[in-house]
Structures are given as structure tokens and as C-alpha cells.
Scaffold this motif. Structure first.
Motif, PDB file in Angstrom:
ATOM      1  N   LYS A  47       0.701  -1.280  -0.005  1.00 56.11           N
ATOM      2  CA  LYS A  47       0.005   0.041   0.069  1.00 56.11           C
ATOM      3  C   LYS A  47       0.934   1.212   0.096  1.00 56.11           C
ATOM      4  N   ASN A  48       0.418   2.445  -0.531  1.00 55.81           N
ATOM      5  CA  ASN A  48       0.966   3.843  -0.319  1.00 55.81           C
ATOM      6  C   ASN A  48       2.289   3.564  -0.970  1.00 55.81           C
ATOM      7  N   THR A  49       2.392   3.101  -2.276  1.00 56.17           N
ATOM      8  CA  THR A  49       3.840   3.102  -2.938  1.00 56.17           C
ATOM      9  C   THR A  49       3.584   3.927  -4.140  1.00 56.17           C
ATOM     10  N   GLY A  50       2.444   4.580  -4.458  1.00 54.95           N
ATOM     11  CA  GLY A  50       2.264   5.485  -5.375  1.00 54.95           C
ATOM     12  C   GLY A  50       1.671   4.606  -6.778  1.00 54.95           C
ATOM     13  N   LEU A  51       1.663   3.574  -6.704  1.00 54.03           N
ATOM     14  CA  LEU A  51       1.148   2.561  -7.793  1.00 54.03           C
ATOM     15  C   LEU A  51      -0.317   1.979  -7.194  1.00 54.03           C
ATOM     16  N   SER A  52      -0.977   1.783  -8.237  1.00 54.93           N
ATOM     17  CA  SER A  52      -2.413   1.394  -8.046  1.00 54.93           C
ATOM     18  C   SER A  52      -2.539  -0.018  -7.441  1.00 54.93           C
ATOM     19  N   SER A  53      -3.511  -0.472  -6.692  1.00 50.43           N
ATOM     20  CA  SER A  53      -3.559  -1.836  -6.179  1.00 50.43           C
ATOM     21  C   SER A  53      -3.629  -2.851  -7.309  1.00 50.43           C
ATOM     22  N   TYR A  54      -4.375  -2.303  -8.379  1.00 51.51           N
ATOM     23  CA  TYR A  54      -4.554  -3.127  -9.751  1.00 51.51           C
ATOM     24  C   TYR A  54      -3.220  -3.476 -10.454  1.00 51.51           C
ATOM     25  N   VAL A  55      -2.098  -2.618 -10.373  1.00 51.51           N
ATOM     26  CA  VAL A  55      -0.970  -2.859 -10.961  1.00 51.51           C
ATOM     27  C   VAL A  55      -0.195  -3.960 -10.206  1.00 51.51           C
ATOM     28  N   TRP A  56      -0.263  -3.943  -8.902  1.00 56.02           N
ATOM     29  CA  TRP A  56       0.271  -5.015  -7.847  1.00 56.02           C
ATOM     30  C   TRP A  56      -0.533  -6.267  -8.261  1.00 56.02           C
ATOM     31  N   ILE A  57      -1.725  -6.280  -8.297  1.00 59.67           N
ATOM     32  CA  ILE A  57      -2.389  -7.443  -8.803  1.00 59.67           C
ATOM     33  C   ILE A  57      -1.862  -8.009 -10.059  1.00 59.67           C
ATOM     34  N   ILE A  58      -1.657  -7.301 -11.179  1.00 61.12           N
ATOM     35  CA  ILE A  58      -1.000  -7.792 -12.426  1.00 61.12           C
ATOM     36  C   ILE A  58       0.422  -8.375 -12.118  1.00 61.12           C
ATOM     37  N   PHE A  59       1.107  -7.708 -11.329  1.00 56.84           N
ATOM     38  CA  PHE A  59       2.556  -8.261 -10.861  1.00 56.84           C
ATOM     39  C   PHE A  59       2.292  -9.774 -10.254  1.00 56.84           C
ATOM     40  N   CYS A  60       1.217  -9.767  -9.660  1.00 59.58           N
ATOM     41  CA  CYS A  60       1.090 -11.265  -8.657  1.00 59.58           C
ATOM     42  C   CYS A  60       0.776 -11.976  -9.624  1.00 59.58           C
ATOM     43  N   LEU A  61      -0.152 -11.717 -10.738  1.00 63.99           N
ATOM     44  CA  LEU A  61      -0.488 -12.845 -11.944  1.00 63.99           C
ATOM     45  C   LEU A  61       0.415 -13.200 -13.236  1.00 63.99           C
ATOM     46  N   LEU A  62       1.407 -11.862 -13.296  1.00 64.60           N
ATOM     47  CA  LEU A  62       2.186 -12.111 -14.333  1.00 64.60           C
ATOM     48  C   LEU A  62       3.284 -13.396 -14.343  1.00 64.60           C
ATOM     49  N   PRO A  63       3.549 -13.651 -13.337  1.00 64.93           N
ATOM     50  CA  PRO A  63       4.553 -14.781 -13.212  1.00 64.93           C
ATOM     51  C   PRO A  63       3.928 -16.085 -13.870  1.00 64.93           C
ATOM     52  N   PHE A  64       2.686 -16.282 -13.774  1.00 67.92           N
ATOM     53  CA  PHE A  64       2.158 -17.305 -14.490  1.00 67.92           C
ATOM     54  C   PHE A  64       2.270 -17.340 -15.869  1.00 67.92           C
ATOM     55  N   PHE A  65       1.888 -16.075 -16.429  1.00 65.21           N
ATOM     56  CA  PHE A  65       2.103 -16.011 -17.903  1.00 65.21           C
ATOM     57  C   PHE A  65       3.494 -16.237 -18.325  1.00 65.21           C
ATOM     58  N   PHE A  66       4.530 -15.759 -17.603  1.00 60.45           N
ATOM     59  CA  PHE A  66       5.831 -16.009 -18.063  1.00 60.45           C
ATOM     60  C   PHE A  66       6.119 -17.471 -17.848  1.00 60.45           C
ATOM     61  N   ILE A  67       5.657 -18.202 -16.905  1.00 58.08           N
ATOM     62  CA  ILE A  67       5.853 -19.632 -16.484  1.00 58.08           C
ATOM     63  C   ILE A  67       5.339 -20.545 -17.515  1.00 58.08           C
ATOM     64  N   PHE A  68       3.998 -20.386 -18.215  1.00 59.21           N
ATOM     65  CA  PHE A  68       3.420 -21.231 -18.938  1.00 59.21           C
ATOM     66  C   PHE A  68       3.782 -20.994 -20.160  1.00 59.21           C
ATOM     67  N   ARG A  69       4.787 -19.910 -20.917  1.00 58.55           N
ATOM     68  CA  ARG A  69       5.273 -19.674 -21.933  1.00 58.55           C
ATOM     69  C   ARG A  69       6.393 -20.770 -22.079  1.00 58.55           C
ATOM     70  N   SER A  70       6.716 -21.503 -21.113  1.00 60.59           N
ATOM     71  CA  SER A  70       7.828 -22.415 -21.187  1.00 60.59           C
ATOM     72  C   SER A  70       7.166 -24.059 -21.613  1.00 60.59           C
ATOM     73  N   SER A  71       8.154 -24.657 -22.495  1.00 61.05           N
ATOM     74  CA  SER A  71       7.612 -25.876 -23.070  1.00 61.05           C
ATOM     75  C   SER A  71       7.657 -26.947 -22.243  1.00 61.05           C
ATOM     76  N   SER A  72       8.804 -26.694 -21.221  1.00 62.70           N
ATOM     77  CA  SER A  72       8.989 -27.922 -20.315  1.00 62.70           C
ATOM     78  C   SER A  72       7.766 -28.088 -19.253  1.00 62.70           C
ATOM     79  N   MET A  73       7.143 -29.239 -18.986  1.00 58.41           N
ATOM     80  CA  MET A  73       6.283 -29.373 -17.721  1.00 58.41           C
ATOM     81  C   MET A  73       7.014 -29.028 -16.596  1.00 58.41           C
ATOM     82  N   THR A  74       8.510 -29.622 -16.257  1.00 53.71           N
ATOM     83  CA  THR A  74       9.329 -29.136 -15.302  1.00 53.71           C
ATOM     84  C   THR A  74       9.250 -27.902 -14.908  1.00 53.71           C
TER      85      THR A  74
END
Length: 378
Positions: free
Chosen positions: A10-37
Motif C-alpha cells: 500500500k501507499n507506494t504510488g502505484l495502484s492496487s490493480y498494478v500490484w495484482i497484475i504483478f502477482c498474476l504475471l509470473p504465471f504468464f511467463f511460466i506457462f510460456r515454457s515448453s517443459s512441464m518441469t
């Protein structure tokens, strides 16, 4: 450490929605991988990161550095494997909440150097994966550099504001105690002497009744007169102690000025915010005294009153086009200005007197600042 443990800062100058996107983005990067491992490793590290991030807020100081170390390691692995750098912003926010200066600087230097090193390595080895998000990476690096200091200075400011609020509350309590002592002194001075006199005269009247009844009757009359005088003084004292609202006092001042066949002008707002009743009472008494002086001594044809409240103080200005006030001490005491100064000093206020083509009184009293609720620092 802080007891607050929300994942989204909170109170970092960024909207809470931006932080929500940062929480969800790693899964987007992860699922781009071809290896299940790699996908399973990425999901596991993301969950461990947020678990560690939460634990870092609720753990004692000894375990905090362990959780932060785990978070740094996961952030570096996510950057190297998946090109996901945005965990570094979560870490930058948390490091800014570290209270100990040595720990803050150590974690800040380690985090900044490892993040820059990881981004540099990935840019040279996996240019195609990071190049499309290069503007966001630059913004993230800037955040890693500036965000810890921003959060740290904000926490210090909130701590100072909290201390200032405590000091203001303490001052208010001391003012109440001083006012109670003043009331006690006034009651003692008003009633003590007269009650003692009544007691002595009552004893004397009792002794004179069988010997000199006429003298006893005179003593009884003196007792009655002394009691009436004491009652009158107590009523006057209680009347002066009653809280006077500035809005009501303005109305009375206008009536007094217009009754003296003077023109009255008013500018401003009589509704004061964050001003204790005691301060408003003092301002009302000073305004009343100033109006009385104008009617009795100024010979003016008009009176102007303005009330202005800023973030720092309350300013009341009273002007007239009368004969002015001389600088000698007797004039000040005769016009009650010394009493006004003493009342204002009681609430840390001041009185400025200008006498040029009339008289101008500038009354200033500092505000009691209300601060927002302070977060606990790390």
C-alpha cells in the motif's frame, strides 16, 4: 517488524490493480515454457515467494532476513529462467520497511546489485525474451533504486507525525490542567477572603446580639452585602469561563458595532476545523475585547473583521479607521491589550498591533494538527 502482512503493498504510488497484475504475471511467463518441469518449478517458486513475503511481515527480526534471502533467490531464479523481474519490486517495497539502518543498507545493496546483474546476464544471453519488455524492465530497475528510500522516508515522516500528534495531545492535557488550576485560584481568591469575612462577622454578630443588638444588626447587614458581592463575582467568573463560539461572538460584535453607528464588514468563515474549544474561546474573548475598544476609544466610522484559517494557524484581523493606539504602556493596559496578549500566550498565539490611519490587530493562533493513522515501522 510491521504486523501488516498483505501481499499487495500500500501507499507506494502505484495502484492496487498494478500490484495484482504483478502477482498474476509470473504465471504468464511460466506457462510460456515448453517443459512441464519448468512450469511446475515456476509455480512452486511463485507460491513459495508469496508465502515467504507474507511471513517476512509477521516474523520477528531474526527470521526476517531468512525470508528476504529466500525471496531474493526466487526473484533471481525467476529472472534467469523466465525473464520475470517484477518480484524485485515487492522486495524493494519490503526493504524500505526495514527499520534498522544497517540491515536496510545491506539488503538494499545486495538486492540492487543482484537484480542488475541478473538482468544484464539475461539481456546478453536471452535477448529475444527480454527485449520486448525492455521499457518495463528499465522502470523496474528505477523502482528497485528509488522505492526503498521512498518507503523508508515515508515511514519516518509518519513516525514523526505520530510523535507530533502525541505531543499535541499532551499539550492539550496540560492546557486543561493549567485551566483547572487557574479556576481553582480564581475560586480561592474570589470566595476565600469573603467566606472568611462572613465567618468572622457571624461570630461577632452572635456575640453582639445580647450586648449591642443594633451593632449586631449592622454586622448582619454587612454579612448579607458580602454574600451578595461574592455571589456576583462567582457569577461573573462562571460567565467568563463559558465556552464562546466564534460564530456567536461575530454576531454580538456586529450588533455592538452597528449600535455605535459604525459600519461593520466581515470576511471569512467562522467555522474552524481542528481547533479546540479552549482556543476558540480565547479567540472569541479577544475579538470581544477588540470590539469593545473600538466602540469606547477609537472614534472610528467603520470596523472590518476577517477570519482566515490555513494549514498552520488561525488568523483574525480587526481593523478600524479611528485615532489609533499610542505605544505607551498605560495605553496598552487601559485598552485591555495586555490581557489579550496573556490569553493568546496561553494557547501559543500572538498579537500584532499596527497603528497607522487607524488600528489593525492581527491575532494568530497555531492549529492543532490532526494526523492520519500511523503504520508501524519495520
Amino acid at each position: 517488524m510491521q504486523t501488516w502482512y498483505h501481499i499487495i503493498p500500500k501507499n507506494t504510488g502505484l495502484s492496487s490493480y498494478v500490484w495484482i497484475i504483478f502477482c498474476l504475471l509470473p504465471f504468464f511467463f511460466i506457462f510460456r515454457s515448453s517443459s512441464m518441469t519448468e512450469i511446475l518449478i515456476g509455480i512452486g517458486m511463485t507460491l513459495v515467494f508469496f508465502l515467504s513475503y507474507r511471513l517476512s511481515f509477521i516474523s520477528n527480526s531474526r527470521l526476517v532476513y531468512l525470508w528476504v534471502s529466500i525471496e531474493m533467490a526466487i526473484s533471481l531464479i525467476m529472472t534467469m529462467l523466465f525473464g520475470y523481474i517484477y518480484f524485485s519490486l515487492f522486495l524493494a517495497f519490503f526493504i524500505g520497511n526495514i527499520h534498522h539502518k544497517g540491515g536496510f543498507l545491506s539488503l538494499y545493496i545486495v538486492h540492487l546489485s543482484t537484480t542488475v546483474a541478473a538482468v544484464t546476464i539475461v539481456l546478453f544471453t536471452q535477448n529475444e525474451s527480454l527485449f520486448p519488455q525492455l521499457p518495463f524492465i528499465i522502470i523496474s530497475i528505477i523502482g528497485v533504486i528509488l522505492l526503498p528510500f521512498t518507503i523508508r522516508y515515508r515511514n519516518k515522516q509518519q513516525k514523526l507525525e505520530g510523535q507530533l500528534q502525541d505531543a499535541n495531545e499532551r499539550i492539550s492535557q496540560l492546557m486543561v490542567l493549567e485551566e483547572r488550576e487557574r479556576i481553582a485560584r480564581d475560586l480561592h481568591d474570589t470566595l476565600g477572603h469573603k467566606l472568611s469575612l462572613i465567618g468572622l462577622k457571624s461570630d461577632l454578630a452572635g456575640k453582639l446580639v445580647p450586648v449591642k443588638p443594633e451593632n449586631a444588626i449592622n454586622e448582619i447587614h454587612d454579612i448579607r452585602q458580602t454574600a451578595r458581592t461574592a455571589l456576583k463575582e462567582v457569577r461573573e467568573m462562571v460567565s467568563n469561563m463559558r465556552g464562546a463560539k466564534l460564530e456567536d461572538e461575530i454576531t454580538r460584535v456586529q450588533q455592538i458595532i452597528e449600535a455605535a453607528e459604525m459600519e461593520f464588514q466581515f470576511d471569512g468563515d467562522t467555522t474552524l476545523t481542528n481547533t479546540p474549544l479552549l482556543v476558540e474561546n480565547v479567540l472569541s474573548m479577544c475579538l470581544k475585547e477588540a470590539a469593545t475598544n473600538i466602540v469606547k476609544h477609537s472614534g472610528a466610522s467603520w470596523c472590518y473583521v476577517s477570519i482566515e484559517q490555513s494549514e498552520t494557524d488561525v488568523h483574525i484581523q480587526i481593523k478600524d479607521d479611528g485615532i489609533g493606539i499610542s505605544d505607551d504602556t498605560q495605553s496598552y493596559q487601559g485598552h485591555g491589550l495586555q490581557g489579550m496578549r496573556e490569553r493568546l500566550e496561553f494557547v501559543n498565539g500572538n498579537l500584532e498591533i499596527l497603528s497607522d490611519q487607524g488600528t489593525t490587530l492581527n491575532i494568530r493562533v497555531p492549529n492543532v494538527i490532526q494526523q492520519t493513522e500511523q503504520e508501524e515501522s519495520v
